[in-house]
Design a protein around this motif. Structure first.
Motif, mmCIF file in Angstrom:
data_model
loop_
_atom_site.group_PDB
_atom_site.id
_atom_site.type_symbol
_atom_site.label_atom_id
_atom_site.label_comp_id
_atom_site.label_asym_id
_atom_site.label_seq_id
_atom_site.Cartn_x
_atom_site.Cartn_y
_atom_site.Cartn_z
ATOM 1 N N TYR A 34 0.855 -1.188 0.000
ATOM 2 C CA TYR A 34 0.000 0.000 0.000
ATOM 3 C C TYR A 34 0.890 1.236 0.000
ATOM 4 N N GLU A 35 0.380 2.320 -0.581
ATOM 5 C CA GLU A 35 1.112 3.580 -0.538
ATOM 6 C C GLU A 35 1.175 4.064 0.911
ATOM 7 N N THR A 36 2.392 4.285 1.384
ATOM 8 C CA THR A 36 2.568 4.688 2.785
ATOM 9 C C THR A 36 2.331 6.182 2.956
ATOM 10 N N ILE A 37 2.030 6.577 4.182
ATOM 11 C CA ILE A 37 1.779 7.975 4.499
ATOM 12 C C ILE A 37 2.229 8.238 5.925
ATOM 13 N N SER A 38 2.832 9.402 6.161
ATOM 14 C CA SER A 38 3.326 9.778 7.485
ATOM 15 C C SER A 38 2.691 11.108 7.886
ATOM 16 N N VAL A 39 2.410 11.254 9.186
ATOM 17 C CA VAL A 39 1.797 12.480 9.707
ATOM 18 C C VAL A 39 2.710 13.034 10.792
ATOM 19 N N SER A 40 3.118 14.296 10.625
ATOM 20 C CA SER A 40 3.995 14.950 11.592
ATOM 21 C C SER A 40 3.498 16.374 11.809
ATOM 22 N N THR A 41 4.196 17.129 12.659
ATOM 23 C CA THR A 41 3.810 18.509 12.957
ATOM 24 C C THR A 41 4.959 19.455 12.642
ATOM 25 N N LYS A 42 4.618 20.735 12.399
ATOM 26 C CA LYS A 42 5.642 21.741 12.111
ATOM 27 C C LYS A 42 6.149 22.419 13.367
ATOM 28 N N GLU A 71 2.669 28.468 23.644
ATOM 29 C CA GLU A 71 3.146 29.730 23.082
ATOM 30 C C GLU A 71 2.149 30.359 22.113
ATOM 31 N N VAL A 72 1.243 29.562 21.571
ATOM 32 C CA VAL A 72 0.322 30.079 20.564
ATOM 33 C C VAL A 72 -0.581 31.162 21.152
ATOM 34 N N ASN A 73 -1.116 30.944 22.364
ATOM 35 C CA ASN A 73 -2.018 31.925 22.979
ATOM 36 C C ASN A 73 -1.314 33.256 23.226
ATOM 37 N N GLU A 189 0.040 34.034 10.743
ATOM 38 C CA GLU A 189 1.057 33.045 11.113
ATOM 39 C C GLU A 189 0.686 32.332 12.404
ATOM 40 N N VAL A 190 0.164 33.092 13.364
ATOM 41 C CA VAL A 190 -0.256 32.492 14.632
ATOM 42 C C VAL A 190 -1.450 31.573 14.416
ATOM 43 N N ALA A 194 -1.828 27.745 15.272
ATOM 44 C CA ALA A 194 -2.913 27.218 16.103
ATOM 45 C C ALA A 194 -3.554 26.000 15.457
ATOM 46 N N SER A 195 -3.630 25.993 14.115
ATOM 47 C CA SER A 195 -4.205 24.833 13.430
ATOM 48 C C SER A 195 -3.341 23.598 13.584
ATOM 49 N N GLU A 196 -2.058 23.814 13.876
ATOM 50 C CA GLU A 196 -1.157 22.677 14.068
ATOM 51 C C GLU A 196 -1.385 21.986 15.413
ATOM 52 N N LYS A 197 -2.229 22.553 16.250
ATOM 53 C CA LYS A 197 -2.540 21.889 17.522
ATOM 54 C C LYS A 197 -3.207 20.540 17.297
ATOM 55 N N TYR A 198 -3.932 20.444 16.203
ATOM 56 C CA TYR A 198 -4.659 19.206 15.898
ATOM 57 C C TYR A 198 -4.024 18.555 14.677
ATOM 58 N N LEU A 199 -3.622 17.307 14.836
ATOM 59 C CA LEU A 199 -3.102 16.545 13.704
ATOM 60 C C LEU A 199 -4.286 15.874 13.011
ATOM 61 N N ILE A 200 -4.448 16.194 11.725
ATOM 62 C CA ILE A 200 -5.595 15.735 10.951
ATOM 63 C C ILE A 200 -5.137 14.709 9.925
#
Length: 320
Positions: A34-42, A71-73, A189-190, A194-200
């Motif tokens: 199967y085509e592999t996929i990885s999920v990470s954060t910035k 730090e986001v808040n 940018e903030v 903030a959207s990076e808080k949730y890994l989708i």
């Protein structure tokens, strides 16, 4: 009696051989992939919650984990303050000075004119006295200098009054607008952070492995979830150099699962050389180790209306 048994045994062998020859299966063994996929954060953060388990199938857009990024808040508050300040600067540049500022400058202009009138009267008196030789030239020059200074001050205040009565210069407006754009960009940018808080989940996928646990620190770029895309099945076969000329891109193949006996039609979409022997997908290689090894990537072309299940790394054979 023994001769009869030998004849019967030979007949069975011949029958089996003839039946096998009609459905010949090659020695080429492949694997389901199967085509592999990885999920990470910035961004760096601590894992607050993991919502999925290994082996679970998720859909595109599902929330996989929550990352706590304090730090986001704080940065959001800074960005909001910068926007408010920049908007005030831009409005002031458009509208000019306030009524209070205009009153202050008008007062200074009035006081300056009064000083100028007094200096002018003093100059007129001493001018007549100087003509009658009642004062010295030095005294007359001092009064003249005070009058000129008062006149220059009034001119300066009137110019200032004219400037603040109108809008700011174009350069000042552009500067204020640039500060506002920069503040809005900082907020965007903030918001992105903030959207990076949730890994989708970026696609329909099956979770194969989860690298960290709740409470652990996740660094930027570190892969938290590994998995593979559902409905992206393909088949990988390794072919020795001596046999690779029997295949070409676009060739149709008939594949069979040796355990379920289900058949699948496929097509070769790529052929590439493997760089290392360790990449060979075969449990019993039937070729010289000095040969170059090539990989066939085969995709399904039809399921013939049959619902087949393919498990990762399951064995598939090429049928001829």
């Amino acid at each position: 009696m023994k001769s009869i048994i030998k004849i019967i045994s030979l007949s069975i062998v011949i029958t089996v051989a003839s039946s096998c020859s009609s459905e010949k299966i090659t020695e080429y063994r492949g694997k389901v992939k199967y085509e592999t996929i990885s999920v990470s954060t910035k961004l760096a953060g601590r894992i607050g919650k993991i919502y999925v388990n290994e082996g679970q199938t998720v859909k595109k857009g599902d929330t996989l984990a929550y990352i706590d990024i304090p730090e986001v808040n704080a940065k959001m508050m800074q960005a909001e303050g910068a926007i408010t300040s920049a908007k005030g600067q831009l409005n002031m540049a458009y509208k000019g000075a306030t009524a209070e500022q205009l009153d202050q400058i008008n007062g200074k202009v009035t006081a300056g004119k009064a000083q100028l009138n007094f200096a002018q009267e003093s100059y007129n008196r001493l001018e007549n006295m100087y003509k009658d030789s009642l004062v010295t030239l030095q005294q007359f020059d001092e009064v003249k200098m005070k009058r000129d200074m008062a006149k220059a001050q009034v001119n300066s205040l009137e110019a200032k009054l004219k400037e603040v009565s109108n809008r700011a210069r174009v350069e000042q407006i552009d500067q204020a607008r640039g500060q506002l754009d920069r503040a809005i960009g900082a907020k965007e940018e903030v918001l992105s952070a903030a959207s990076e808080k949730y890994l989708i989940a970026p696609a329909n996928m099956s979770i194969e492995s989860i690298s960290l646990q709740e409470g652990e620190l996740l660094t930027p770029g570190f892969t938290l979830f590994n998995g593979y895309k559902t409905n992206s099945v393909y088949f990988r076969f390794t072919i020795p150099e001596s046999k690779i000329y029997d295949f070409k891109v676009g060739k149709k193949l008939l594949l069979v699962n040796p355990y379920t006996k289900q058949e699948t039609k496929g097509e070769i979409i790529s052929i590439k050389q493997l760089a290392a022997y360790a990449d060979i997908t075969s449990t019993a290689p039937l070729y010289d180790l000095s040969e170059s090894i090539y990989e066939l990537k085969v995709v399904r072309t039809s399921n013939d209306g049959i619902d087949q299940s393919f498990f990762l790394n399951a064995t598939m054979l090429i049928k001829q």
